[in-house]
Write a protein that holds these residues in place. Structure first.
Motif, mmCIF file in Angstrom:
data_model
loop_
_atom_site.group_PDB
_atom_site.id
_atom_site.type_symbol
_atom_site.label_atom_id
_atom_site.label_comp_id
_atom_site.label_asym_id
_atom_site.label_seq_id
_atom_site.Cartn_x
_atom_site.Cartn_y
_atom_site.Cartn_z
ATOM 1 N N UNK A 117 3.393 8.229 -15.518
ATOM 2 C CA UNK A 117 4.190 9.069 -16.424
ATOM 3 C C UNK A 117 5.638 8.605 -16.518
ATOM 4 N N UNK A 118 6.172 8.062 -15.428
ATOM 5 C CA UNK A 118 7.562 7.596 -15.441
ATOM 6 C C UNK A 118 7.710 6.186 -16.011
ATOM 7 N N UNK A 119 6.572 5.544 -16.364
ATOM 8 C CA UNK A 119 6.607 4.204 -16.947
ATOM 9 C C UNK A 119 6.887 3.110 -15.937
ATOM 10 N N UNK A 120 6.898 3.448 -14.661
ATOM 11 C CA UNK A 120 7.238 2.457 -13.643
ATOM 12 C C UNK A 120 6.085 1.496 -13.358
ATOM 13 N N UNK A 151 -2.633 -0.206 3.466
ATOM 14 C CA UNK A 151 -1.284 -0.020 3.999
ATOM 15 C C UNK A 151 -0.308 -1.036 3.419
ATOM 16 N N UNK A 152 -0.736 -2.296 3.298
ATOM 17 C CA UNK A 152 0.134 -3.320 2.721
ATOM 18 C C UNK A 152 0.443 -3.014 1.251
ATOM 19 N N UNK A 153 -0.547 -2.521 0.519
ATOM 20 C CA UNK A 153 -0.350 -2.162 -0.886
ATOM 21 C C UNK A 153 0.660 -1.016 -0.995
ATOM 22 N N UNK A 154 0.558 -0.045 -0.099
ATOM 23 C CA UNK A 154 1.523 1.060 -0.102
ATOM 24 C C UNK A 154 2.948 0.546 0.123
ATOM 25 N N UNK A 155 3.101 -0.404 1.030
ATOM 26 C CA UNK A 155 4.418 -1.007 1.289
ATOM 27 C C UNK A 155 4.929 -1.756 0.057
ATOM 28 N N UNK A 157 4.147 -1.195 -3.133
ATOM 29 C CA UNK A 157 4.562 -0.213 -4.142
ATOM 30 C C UNK A 157 5.907 0.408 -3.779
ATOM 31 N N UNK A 158 6.093 0.723 -2.507
ATOM 32 C CA UNK A 158 7.365 1.305 -2.057
ATOM 33 C C UNK A 158 8.521 0.334 -2.317
ATOM 34 N N UNK A 159 8.284 -0.951 -2.111
ATOM 35 C CA UNK A 159 9.323 -1.959 -2.368
ATOM 36 C C UNK A 159 9.707 -1.982 -3.843
ATOM 37 N N UNK A 160 8.716 -1.939 -4.724
ATOM 38 C CA UNK A 160 9.011 -1.937 -6.162
ATOM 39 C C UNK A 160 9.696 -0.639 -6.593
ATOM 40 N N UNK A 161 9.291 0.487 -6.015
ATOM 41 C CA UNK A 161 9.958 1.764 -6.319
ATOM 42 C C UNK A 161 11.418 1.714 -5.898
ATOM 43 N N UNK A 162 11.675 1.180 -4.710
ATOM 44 C CA UNK A 162 13.052 1.073 -4.214
ATOM 45 C C UNK A 162 13.866 0.123 -5.088
ATOM 46 N N UNK A 163 13.246 -0.956 -5.492
ATOM 47 C CA UNK A 163 13.930 -1.920 -6.365
ATOM 48 C C UNK A 163 14.323 -1.252 -7.682
ATOM 49 N N UNK A 164 13.407 -0.495 -8.262
ATOM 50 C CA UNK A 164 13.697 0.204 -9.531
ATOM 51 C C UNK A 164 14.783 1.245 -9.331
ATOM 52 N N UNK A 165 14.742 1.964 -8.220
ATOM 53 C CA UNK A 165 15.779 2.977 -7.943
ATOM 54 C C UNK A 165 17.144 2.313 -7.770
ATOM 55 N N UNK A 166 17.169 1.163 -7.114
ATOM 56 C CA UNK A 166 18.432 0.426 -6.941
ATOM 57 C C UNK A 166 18.981 -0.083 -8.261
#
Length: 171
Positions: A117-120, A151-155, A157-166
């Motif tokens: 929904x957020x287009x991320x 677990x690696x996939x979750x990490x 995704x978290x990296x890409x989310x953090x990158x987008x937030x930054x």
């Protein structure tokens, strides 16, 4: 199309297209590279992209669409900022790719060819991405990630989310 004409593409890509057309004895031969470059810049092959490429190559938009529809890597709809492609070919399948794909669907809340929904993120199941020795693997835009677990996939995704937030806080 002359450089003086209005283009939906950046001046750099328009110049690249002009040079690309001159490389081939038949202009139409530049079609697939043009489609790939256009998709990289615009994000997908919109009607406007197809129309302009057809005009540049002196072919019909239907000719462009017929070629583009043959290739699964060419898209006619927007994808997320990060397009997650899960390889489910034989090597990846045997090493858990379907479980990984299911995990991603649950985690992102979308199915095949869906967009969050957020287009991320967008998600799709694809054939071989060429890293069979390190299966299972995914490709996010042009970045490969291999020998994956949930677990690696979750990490990842978290990296890409953090990158987008930054990126959004720096804008």
């Amino acid at each position: 199309m002359t450089t003086e004409s209005m283009s939906i593409f950046s001046p750099a890509l328009s110049s690249r297209f002009d040079a690309l057309v001159l490389k081939y004895p038949i202009k139409r031969s530049a079609l697939i590279p043009m489609l790939l470059y256009a998709q990289d810049e615009i994000g997908y092959l919109s009607d406007a992209v197809i129309d302009e490429i057809a005009e540049r190559l002196s072919i019909t938009p239907l000719d462009v669409r017929n070629v583009a529809s043959y290739y699964s890597m060419l898209r006619f709809k927007p994808v997320g900022k990060y397009n997650v492609q899960v390889c489910t070919n034989i090597s990846c399948m045997l090493r858990g790719a379907y479980d990984l794909f299911e995990h991603l669907q649950d985690n992102l809340g979308i199915g095949h060819k869906g967009v969050t929904a957020d287009g991320l993120f967008s998600l799709e199941e694809v054939e071989c991405i060429g890293v069979c020795c390190w299966a299972p693997a995914i490709q996010v835009n042009y970045d490969f990630h291999d020998e994956l677990t949930n677990d690696k996939v979750d990490e990842i995704l978290a990296t890409y989310k953090a990158k987008a937030a930054g990126e959004s806080t720096n804008a």
